[in-house]
Design a protein around this motif. Sequence first.
Motif, PDB file in Angstrom:
ATOM      1  N   ALA A  81       0.810  -1.220   0.000  1.00  9.50           N
ATOM      2  CA  ALA A  81       0.000   0.000   0.000  1.00  9.50           C
ATOM      3  C   ALA A  81       0.844   1.270   0.000  1.00  9.50           C
ATOM      4  CB  ALA A  81      -0.958  -0.006   1.184  1.00  9.50           C
ATOM      5  N   GLY A  82       1.727   1.417   0.939  1.00  9.64           N
ATOM      6  CA  GLY A  82       2.544   2.621   1.030  1.00  9.64           C
ATOM      7  C   GLY A  82       3.485   2.774  -0.147  1.00  9.64           C
ATOM      8  N   ARG A  83       4.079   1.683  -0.552  1.00 10.68           N
ATOM      9  CA  ARG A  83       5.043   1.700  -1.666  1.00 10.68           C
ATOM     10  C   ARG A  83       4.367   2.103  -2.974  1.00 10.68           C
ATOM     11  NH1 ARG A  83       9.083   3.123  -3.628  1.00 10.68           N
ATOM     12  NH2 ARG A  83      10.548   1.759  -4.667  1.00 10.68           N
ATOM     13  N   LEU A  84       3.208   1.520  -3.273  1.00 12.44           N
ATOM     14  CA  LEU A  84       2.503   1.863  -4.502  1.00 12.44           C
ATOM     15  C   LEU A  84       1.957   3.288  -4.459  1.00 12.44           C
ATOM     16  CD1 LEU A  84       0.659  -1.466  -5.334  1.00 12.44           C
ATOM     17  CD2 LEU A  84       2.694  -0.514  -6.431  1.00 12.44           C
ATOM     18  N   ASP A  85       1.549   3.732  -3.281  1.00 16.56           N
ATOM     19  CA  ASP A  85       1.088   5.111  -3.133  1.00 16.56           C
ATOM     20  C   ASP A  85       2.230   6.080  -3.427  1.00 16.56           C
ATOM     21  OD1 ASP A  85      -0.805   7.141  -2.565  1.00 16.56           O
ATOM     22  OD2 ASP A  85      -0.067   7.282  -0.516  1.00 16.56           O
TER      23      ASP A  85
ATOM     24  N   SER B 116      11.745 -10.082  -1.024  1.00 15.32           N
ATOM     25  CA  SER B 116      13.129 -10.429  -0.687  1.00 15.32           C
ATOM     26  C   SER B 116      13.986  -9.196  -0.914  1.00 15.32           C
ATOM     27  CB  SER B 116      13.623 -11.594  -1.557  1.00 15.32           C
ATOM     28  OG  SER B 116      13.884 -11.162  -2.869  1.00 15.32           O
ATOM     29  N   ASP B 117      15.276  -9.314  -0.657  1.00 20.30           N
ATOM     30  CA  ASP B 117      16.189  -8.203  -0.889  1.00 20.30           C
ATOM     31  C   ASP B 117      16.271  -7.839  -2.373  1.00 20.30           C
ATOM     32  OD1 ASP B 117      16.730  -8.068   1.805  1.00 20.30           O
ATOM     33  OD2 ASP B 117      18.553  -9.267   1.675  1.00 20.30           O
ATOM     34  N   MET B 118      15.964  -8.782  -3.238  1.00 22.65           N
ATOM     35  CA  MET B 118      16.038  -8.534  -4.686  1.00 22.65           C
ATOM     36  C   MET B 118      14.812  -7.803  -5.218  1.00 22.65           C
ATOM     37  SD  MET B 118      17.875 -11.938  -6.166  1.00 22.65           S
ATOM     38  CE  MET B 118      16.455 -12.964  -5.868  1.00 22.65           C
ATOM     39  N   GLY B 119      13.697  -7.857  -4.508  1.00 26.26           N
ATOM     40  CA  GLY B 119      12.490  -7.181  -4.956  1.00 26.26           C
ATOM     41  C   GLY B 119      11.236  -7.875  -4.480  1.00 26.26           C
ATOM     42  N   VAL B 120      10.131  -7.537  -5.124  1.00 26.44           N
ATOM     43  CA  VAL B 120       8.820  -8.039  -4.736  1.00 26.44           C
ATOM     44  C   VAL B 120       8.168  -8.699  -5.949  1.00 26.44           C
ATOM     45  CG1 VAL B 120       6.523  -7.341  -3.955  1.00 26.44           C
ATOM     46  CG2 VAL B 120       8.539  -6.240  -2.994  1.00 26.44           C
TER      47      VAL B 120
ATOM     48  N   VAL C  12       2.540  -8.899 -10.711  1.00 31.84           N
ATOM     49  CA  VAL C  12       3.294  -7.650 -10.630  1.00 31.84           C
ATOM     50  C   VAL C  12       4.687  -7.941 -10.099  1.00 31.84           C
ATOM     51  CG1 VAL C  12       3.380  -5.363  -9.527  1.00 31.84           C
ATOM     52  CG2 VAL C  12       1.171  -6.341 -10.154  1.00 31.84           C
ATOM     53  N   THR C  13       5.675  -7.198 -10.599  1.00 33.58           N
ATOM     54  CA  THR C  13       7.022  -7.234 -10.037  1.00 33.58           C
ATOM     55  C   THR C  13       7.432  -5.810  -9.686  1.00 33.58           C
ATOM     56  OG1 THR C  13       8.042  -7.060 -12.220  1.00 33.58           O
ATOM     57  CG2 THR C  13       7.739  -9.287 -11.319  1.00 33.58           C
ATOM     58  N   LEU C  14       8.231  -5.684  -8.651  1.00 32.80           N
ATOM     59  CA  LEU C  14       8.683  -4.374  -8.186  1.00 32.80           C
ATOM     60  C   LEU C  14      10.123  -4.515  -7.725  1.00 32.80           C
ATOM     61  CD1 LEU C  14       7.795  -1.448  -7.458  1.00 32.80           C
ATOM     62  CD2 LEU C  14       7.123  -2.338  -5.235  1.00 32.80           C
ATOM     63  N   VAL C  15      11.020  -3.781  -8.389  1.00 30.92           N
ATOM     64  CA  VAL C  15      12.442  -3.871  -8.062  1.00 30.92           C
ATOM     65  C   VAL C  15      13.009  -2.466  -7.936  1.00 30.92           C
ATOM     66  CG1 VAL C  15      14.709  -4.676  -8.840  1.00 30.92           C
ATOM     67  CG2 VAL C  15      12.668  -6.048  -9.310  1.00 30.92           C
ATOM     68  N   ASP C  16      13.699  -2.205  -6.832  1.00 33.23           N
ATOM     69  CA  ASP C  16      14.379  -0.932  -6.629  1.00 33.23           C
ATOM     70  C   ASP C  16      15.837  -1.079  -7.045  1.00 33.23           C
ATOM     71  OD1 ASP C  16      12.244   0.603  -5.549  1.00 33.23           O
ATOM     72  OD2 ASP C  16      12.483  -0.448  -3.648  1.00 33.23           O
TER      73      ASP C  16
ATOM     74  N   ARG D  82      16.217   4.386  -9.110  1.00 31.65           N
ATOM     75  CA  ARG D  82      15.116   4.059 -10.020  1.00 31.65           C
ATOM     76  C   ARG D  82      14.346   2.862  -9.490  1.00 31.65           C
ATOM     77  NH1 ARG D  82      17.553   2.755 -15.531  1.00 31.65           N
ATOM     78  NH2 ARG D  82      19.060   1.758 -14.179  1.00 31.65           N
ATOM     79  N   THR D  83      13.082   2.785  -9.865  1.00 29.22           N
ATOM     80  CA  THR D  83      12.244   1.646  -9.520  1.00 29.22           C
ATOM     81  C   THR D  83      11.660   1.064 -10.792  1.00 29.22           C
ATOM     82  OG1 THR D  83      11.677   2.563  -7.360  1.00 29.22           O
ATOM     83  CG2 THR D  83      10.194   0.894  -8.240  1.00 29.22           C
ATOM     84  N   TRP D  84      11.684  -0.250 -10.890  1.00 30.29           N
ATOM     85  CA  TRP D  84      11.115  -0.952 -12.038  1.00 30.29           C
ATOM     86  C   TRP D  84       9.831  -1.618 -11.596  1.00 30.29           C
ATOM     87  CZ3 TRP D  84      13.344  -0.303 -16.702  1.00 30.29           C
ATOM     88  CH2 TRP D  84      14.628   0.216 -16.710  1.00 30.29           C
ATOM     89  N   LEU D  85       8.721  -1.266 -12.244  1.00 29.51           N
ATOM     90  CA  LEU D  85       7.410  -1.820 -11.933  1.00 29.51           C
ATOM     91  C   LEU D  85       6.898  -2.546 -13.171  1.00 29.51           C
ATOM     92  CD1 LEU D  85       4.875  -2.042 -10.099  1.00 29.51           C
ATOM     93  CD2 LEU D  85       4.129   0.136 -11.077  1.00 29.51           C
ATOM     94  N   GLY D  86       6.710  -3.850 -13.058  1.00 32.52           N
ATOM     95  CA  GLY D  86       6.181  -4.637 -14.152  1.00 32.52           C
ATOM     96  C   GLY D  86       4.826  -5.198 -13.785  1.00 32.52           C
TER      97      GLY D  86
END
Length: 86
Positions: free
Chosen positions: A10-14, A45-49, A61-65, A70-74
Amino acid sequence: MTLLDGNALAGRLDDLLGWDATASLVRCRHCGVPGLLATAAVYASDMGVVVRCRSCEAVLVTLVDAPDGRTWLGMPGLSALEIRRA
């Protein structure tokens, strides 16, 4: 890897999108089952969500910082994402 539900995003996507996408209805591209993003299975995990469908376990969905800020949102597994307008 830690298993959470979609509310953990929730917070991250916001921060990224400017609105709480966890309250949105999504539809899985693979099995067609609709549901709130908040109810999806989230593996962090440390690699992403990685967000998976509770019905068929497809990746929604994938989410990698990246280290450079930069953040990658797939969203490879979504065939639809509800966006509510006020």
